[in-house]
Every structure is written in structure tokens, then in C-alpha cells.
Design an enzyme around this catalytic site. Sequence first.
Site: not given
Length: 418
Positions: A239, A274, A343
Amino acid sequence: MDDFLKRKGELYCEDMPISKLVKIHGTPLYIYSRNTILSHYNKIKNAFAELNPLICYSVKANSNLTILRLLAEQGTGLDIVSQGELERGLAVKVPTRCMVYAGVGKTEKEIIAALRAGILMFNVESEPEARLINRVAQKMKTCAQVAFRINPDVDAKTHKYITTGKKENKFGLTIPLAMDLFRSTRRLKHIKPIGVHMHIGSQITSATPYLQAIRRMSKMIAELRREDFDIEYFNLGGGLGIIYNEERPQTANEFAQAVAPLIRPLKCKLILEPGRFIVGNAGILVTEVQYVKRGHLKSFAIVDAGMNDLIRPSLYGAFHQILPVISKRGGKTVLTDVVGPICESGDFLGKDRHLPNLESGDLLAVRSAGAYGMVMASNYNSRPRPAEVLVAGSKAKLIRKREIMAEVLAPELAMLKN
Ligand SMILES: *Cc1c(COP(=O)(O)O)cnc(C)c1O
């Protein structure tokens, strides 16, 4: 922060000009710096040296096999969340005793595969999961080592889609529930609790929520020990935040200095997971401008990379710096939205950027795209996924071939023959 720097107006990755890689491999193209990956890994490793943690790189941040192998060579373990990620770890020969397995939805098939491989532990996220692992281990005549993932109910102050440690999130167990589960393992003979796990979110820029969470978990560990549970491992999760724009995240050293005084007295083996911190700044996505639509208020640079190649801006409103690969001389900057060909109105890489007057054929680098970039790429709009290149000094290596249309169509073309 990284090894993507300009020299005489041209962007390089380490000693390799980006434009040269584009000539060979085309766009959209993910380019990673070996040195940035290793230096970030070493920052964590050195910051925590005194605690000698098991660093389990979080595979989901960037699961390219060459990158996994590079990290495995440094001695990292892995944090995996699926059988597919287990297979990746096995493919690059990470010792299975250095793998920890999290995720709220582990299937029976995945549990069997992980037990067979001999992973270090499951990070268990619910009571029914604990019971299933127990049942599977019993059938396999073995005992599964587990940690319980605690949801410490702290606010990591990050984007709501990447916060995981609040009580309204689907992840982990409340402390009282986890306590009950620990006690129930006295009856569940085929799981052995050996630790506790937390992972409170991603892109967290301060140590404060970690400290809050560790304090809550420390009390729990003390209680568990009073009840004679052997808590060997404390898994702090991942985090750690990185710099995308103007964030001022704690450094690895600051983080280690803040948490170590709380971790040391626990007398547990520390695990870190990590992901983003190691690979986030280590990658860019290079894209070519196809068209420029000039409007009254702003210009749209329509590029050949879209949300199918890098979804973070669309999904989280994430900010990635965007800069021209070759600097343009003179002229004013133009307020520009950098948008993809998909799109969807949500298909953009950057909005309201002050960029030079772009023309078709210009190359743009979308920075800090090394984590949660290529791994989230899809074939939406039937677009083949990009190639990936790893640079080391003045050398570059293709580490994933560009997908070709035939590969995208193959699983369906085969069905037309029926
Ligand atoms: C995603 C994840 C990580 C890595 O998170 P980063 O923010 O990339 O460091 C670590 N542990 C668990 C359980 C995860 O799900």
C-alpha cells in the site's frame, strides 16, 4: 524517483532513447526501467534491514514474468491472489515457501493447487474460507498454515476503490470475528494459524493509518498469546504510495522508522507486500498522437492508447503525468485533453493538460504506469494488448510480444467451425 529523464530534449529510459524503442516495437508500448525497479526494491529492503522481513512482492501490480524473475533473483517472495499468479511464481522458480496467498474468493481448485505447491500460508479472509481450507487440507491429508487477514477499520485516506481496511470493505475479518476463528482452529485440525495479516489499501501516503492499525492488531496479538496461540508472523501488507504528481508520500525510510517501534516488540517475523512502490514509477506507456481536434476551449489529442491499455485514469480518476517524448521548441502551451480511440466518454489518459501544440505522429509518454497498467489491459473494442520492453542501461529486451489480432480472435474463430 525514476530513470526516465530528458537529454537534449529527448526522453530516455536509462541510456536508451524512447523514440528508438518505438521505431522497433511500435505503440502503444510499455517501457520499464530495470534500475528503477531494483532501486525501489532496495529502498524497502534497506529501510527495513534491521527487521529482516520477508518481502513478498505483490504480483498483481505487474505480473510480467521477466519482471517477476528479476525480483526473484533479488530473493523476494510473492504475494499472490490467484492460481494464475501461483503459476507465474512457479514459472520463474520463486520458492513456494516464500509465497503468501490472499484474496476473498479462493476456490477449492485454487486451494488444492496452492497446498500441492507448498506455499507458506493462506491469508484467510472469511470464516467459510477457513472451513473450506480445513476440509481440503483434510482430504489431502495435510495441514494448511494460515494467517487471518484482519480488517482493522482504519481510514487509509486514499481513493475509495483502493481502500481495503474499513469495515464497509469486503476484505478481511473484524478483530472479534478473527479472535473467534483463531479459537475455532482448535477444532479445525487441518489448519494451523501462524500469523496475522493486514492490508489497508493502496497509494497510502502517510504512516498514520498503518500505526493505528498496528496498535489495534498488537492488542489482539497479546490476547491471542495469553490464550496460547503461537503468532509467528506479522504481515503488514502493501500500500505504500508513490509520486504520480504532487503527492509527498513518506519515504521507505520514514515509513520503516515510524512502524519499527511498534513491530519490534511483537517479536514476529515481519512480512511486507509492496507492489506499486516497487514497479509504479518504473514504467511508462508510450503512445502516438493520431489526430488533434482543436476546439474553442481546448484541444483533444486523440492517441493510439486507450482505457483498454491503461484504465487507471478512467477507473480511479488517477493522474499520470504526460509529456512529449521529443520536446517541442517555442510556442505556447495548449490546454489539451489526451484521449483514446475507445468509444466511451470515460476513455481518457489526461484532462486539461498544458501541452505544446501537438501534431499527429508526436509521441507522448504517460508516466508512472508500471503498476496496475498492463495487468489491467483488456481487449475492449477488439484491440490487441500492447508490447512490453525492459531497459537496462543502453540495452532493451522485449519482455512481452505485442498481441496480434489472430490471438484475439482465435478462441471464437475456433467456435465458428462447429
Ligand atoms: C494489492 C495488494 C498488495 C499490494 O498493494 P500495493 O498498493 O500495490 O503495494 C499487497 N497485499 C495485498 C493483500 C493486496 O491485495
